[in-house]
Design an enzyme around this catalytic site. Structure first.
Site, short mmCIF file in Angstrom:
data_model
loop_
_atom_site.label_atom_id
_atom_site.label_comp_id
_atom_site.label_asym_id
_atom_site.label_seq_id
_atom_site.Cartn_x
_atom_site.Cartn_y
_atom_site.Cartn_z
N ASN A 1 17.48 -0.67 -40.15
CA ASN A 1 16.65 0.11 -39.31
C ASN A 1 15.15 -0.39 -39.23
O ASN A 1 14.55 -1.13 -40.00
CB ASN A 1 16.25 1.51 -40.21
CG ASN A 1 15.32 2.73 -39.39
OD1 ASN A 1 15.60 2.98 -38.30
ND2 ASN A 1 14.14 2.62 -39.93
N GLU A 2 15.15 -0.56 -38.02
CA GLU A 2 13.47 -1.04 -37.28
C GLU A 2 12.84 -2.33 -38.24
O GLU A 2 12.26 -2.28 -38.93
CB GLU A 2 12.55 0.07 -37.57
CG GLU A 2 12.72 1.15 -36.84
CD GLU A 2 11.53 2.35 -36.73
OE1 GLU A 2 10.56 2.24 -37.42
OE2 GLU A 2 11.78 3.25 -35.82
N GLU B 1 16.21 7.83 -33.12
CA GLU B 1 14.96 8.56 -33.61
C GLU B 1 14.02 8.75 -32.38
O GLU B 1 13.57 7.92 -31.52
CB GLU B 1 14.27 7.72 -34.57
CG GLU B 1 14.64 7.62 -35.82
CD GLU B 1 13.77 6.79 -37.13
OE1 GLU B 1 12.60 6.91 -36.88
OE2 GLU B 1 14.40 6.19 -37.82
C1 BGC Z 1 10.87 5.16 -39.14
C2 BGC Z 1 11.01 6.66 -40.09
C3 BGC Z 1 9.49 6.90 -40.09
C4 BGC Z 1 9.32 7.64 -38.65
C5 BGC Z 1 7.89 8.31 -38.29
C6 BGC Z 1 10.00 5.33 -37.73
O1 BGC Z 1 9.63 4.18 -37.47
O2 BGC Z 1 12.31 4.82 -39.08
O3 BGC Z 1 11.13 6.01 -41.41
O4 BGC Z 1 9.15 8.11 -40.86
O5 BGC Z 1 8.99 6.29 -37.68
O6 BGC Z 1 6.82 7.47 -38.49
#
Ligand code: BGC
Length: 487
Positions: free
Chosen positions: A184-185, A397
């Site tokens: 992730n990211e 997301e």
């Molecule tokens: C991340 C999450 C984080 C969300 C909100 C995303 O960059 O994957 O872990 O909680 O942003 O900031």
């Protein structure tokens, strides 16, 4: 019992967003969480220590409310309630992550935790029983501390260790999980963690670039393990989830437009070009800019570690779709003379000497970086198609944060509605977007912001041991949206 107050709120809300645009039948809706942010049970059973456990315990002052994730949402014990919430929302899929140090306490694949293994088995089976597809992230920032002590993603051996971990995960759960996100990211895990958080941060980017290269190799090796050993029998999909901040030129001048495009290659391309472009490797504008800056700073070599041709081939094409996390947009410009620069992700592009700023007309969520500009998601998606062709895009997301206790979250509803409207327009424009994931199903540990920033469809009461989850107005809105499949 837990659900009773929820039902009352449920019945009293009716939010209409005035549009009846319909989502195609194949478009899927889900919500997400991540192990470190929800599970708690940080040292239960044989779980190993992760790098965020160590960081928070050692430097509690780094977390704005001085909290930690030792208990978080207590999902290690409350997983049945989590599944119940996913079912209440009518989710088609639930994206969660596996904690590397929970499953492999030492990080290495020769020691698999029975309790860790069973925890994820229960979660996966419970979701499937409710007809909810599990989408599993193999790594969401919880590097085993033992590996972090050896440099973590900056150590070239990490790609083999990660591939071995991925093999364990596929072999334990691949019969039931058909959609995998390796990492992730990496932008945040490399640029933020190695560039801003670690005590060993350097004056110029060195650690972030080492991490950047090794994270791509790690993803690629994990992809090939699936491709060669598991895909033939399980027929699933694998990608990596990138954090894409849409970058717009500050003005229409050619200079600003070129700068914005270069900034996109720095913030996004550095983590996507090697995987999704036809030629692979680093984006050339990044290679050139880092080489130039390194020379001017008196380094012998460029600080950007080069790829060998073999590495380029190993990474190129290691995707089955594009997993996109998107929250916000920035304007890009050159620094003004004598301007004081804040060097951080979301405000400055290292080695390009570009400033990122919000348009003052955009509203901002509770979390400081989340400027709201719904058109940004559509412009971002269009750019992806222009760069990488008609690849399938899953939005893994997107979400909005509020602060304090607040069940009437109209601002969150507007955010989701307005962003999804833009997604629908993208689909109309012929982009292959196949699903949307709201971040996050419930309030959880928001990294350095502790429990202050609340992104949840469900509010969590962190003051009681039960960690009671109560649906917000947005939970009902999202459930209705999923049911009607229209805005
Ligand atoms: C991340 C999450 C984080 C969300 C909100 C995303 O960059 O994957 O872990 O909680 O942003 O900031």
């Amino acid at each position: 019992m837990l659900w009773l107050p929820a039902l009352i709120i449920w019945a009293s809300v009716s939010h209409s967003c005035g549009s009846d645009l319909q989502f195609p039948s194949w478009f899927k809706f889900g919500a997400a969480s991540a192990a470190f942010q929800v599970e708690g049970a940080w040292n239960v059973s044989d779980k190993g220590e992760g790098k965020w456990d160590r960081l928070i315990h050692r430097y509690p002052e780094m977390i704005t409310d001085g909290s930690n994730a030792d208990v978080a949402c207590n999902s290690y014990y409350l997983w049945e309630r989590d599944i119940e919430m996913a079912a209440e929302l009518g989710l088609q899929f639930y994206r969660f992550s596996i904690s590397w140090p929970r499953l492999l306490p030492t990080g290495f694949a020769n020691n698999i935790s029975e309790d860790g293994k069973n925890y994820y088995n229960k979660l996966i089976d419970g979701l499937l029983e409710k007809g909810i597809e599990p989408i599993v992230t193999i790594y969401h920032w919880d590097m085993p501390q033992m590996f972090q002590d050896l440099g973590g993603w900056a150590n070239p051996k990490i790609s083999d260790w990660f591939a071995e971990y991925a093999r364990v995960v596929y072999s334990l759960y691949g019969d039931r999980v058909k959609n995998w996100i390796t990492i992730n990211e990496p932008l945040v895990d490399c640029d933020f963690y190695y560039g801003e958080v670690l005590a060993a941060k350097q004056e110029h980017f060195v650690g972030p670039y080492m991490c950047n290269k090794n994270v791509l190799l790690s993803h690629a090796k994990a992809y090939h393990v699936y491709d060669q050993e598991f895909r033939p029998k399980y027929k699933g999909k694998v990608s990596l989830a990138n954090h894409l901040v849409w970058l717009k030129p500050y003005s229409n001048s050619t200079e600003d437009q070129e700068l914005a495009e270069a900034a996109r290659q720095f913030l996004t391309g550095r983590y996507t070009h090697a995987v999704f472009s036809k030629e692979g490797g680093w984006p050339s504008v990044v290679e050139e800019a880092v080489a130039k800056a390194s020379k001017e700073q008196g380094y012998q070599d460029t600080r950007l570690p080069p790829f060998t041709q073999e590495e380029i081939e190993l990474i190129r094409g290691t995707y089955d779709y594009f997993a996109m996390n998107h929250y916000t947009t920035r304007l890009v410009r050159k620094p003004r003379s004598s301007e004081e620069i804040v060097r951080s992700l979301f405000t400055y592009v290292e080695d390009l000497d570009a400033v990122l700023e919000m348009d003052p007309s955009w509203p901002v969520g509770y979390t400081w970086y989340t400027a709201v500009y719904p058109e940004g998601i559509r412009e971002q998606i269009a750019w992806l198609k222009q760069q990488y062709g008609n690849v399938e895009i899953l939005i893994t997301e997107n979400g909005y944060s509020t602060g304090g206790s607040n069940l009437d979250d109209d601002a969150r509803i507007s955010y989701v509605n307005d962003y999804l409207e833009q997604v629908l327009l993208s689909i109309e424009e012929g982009v292959n977007v196949t699903g949307y994931t709201y971040w996050t199903i419930m309030d959880n540990f928001e990294w350095t912001d502790g429990y202050n920033s609340k992104f949840g469809l469900y509010e969590v009461d962190f003051s009681v041991p039960e960690r009671t989850r109560t649906p917000r107005k947005s939970a009902q809105y999202y459930a209705q949206l999923i049911k009607k499949r229209s805005l």
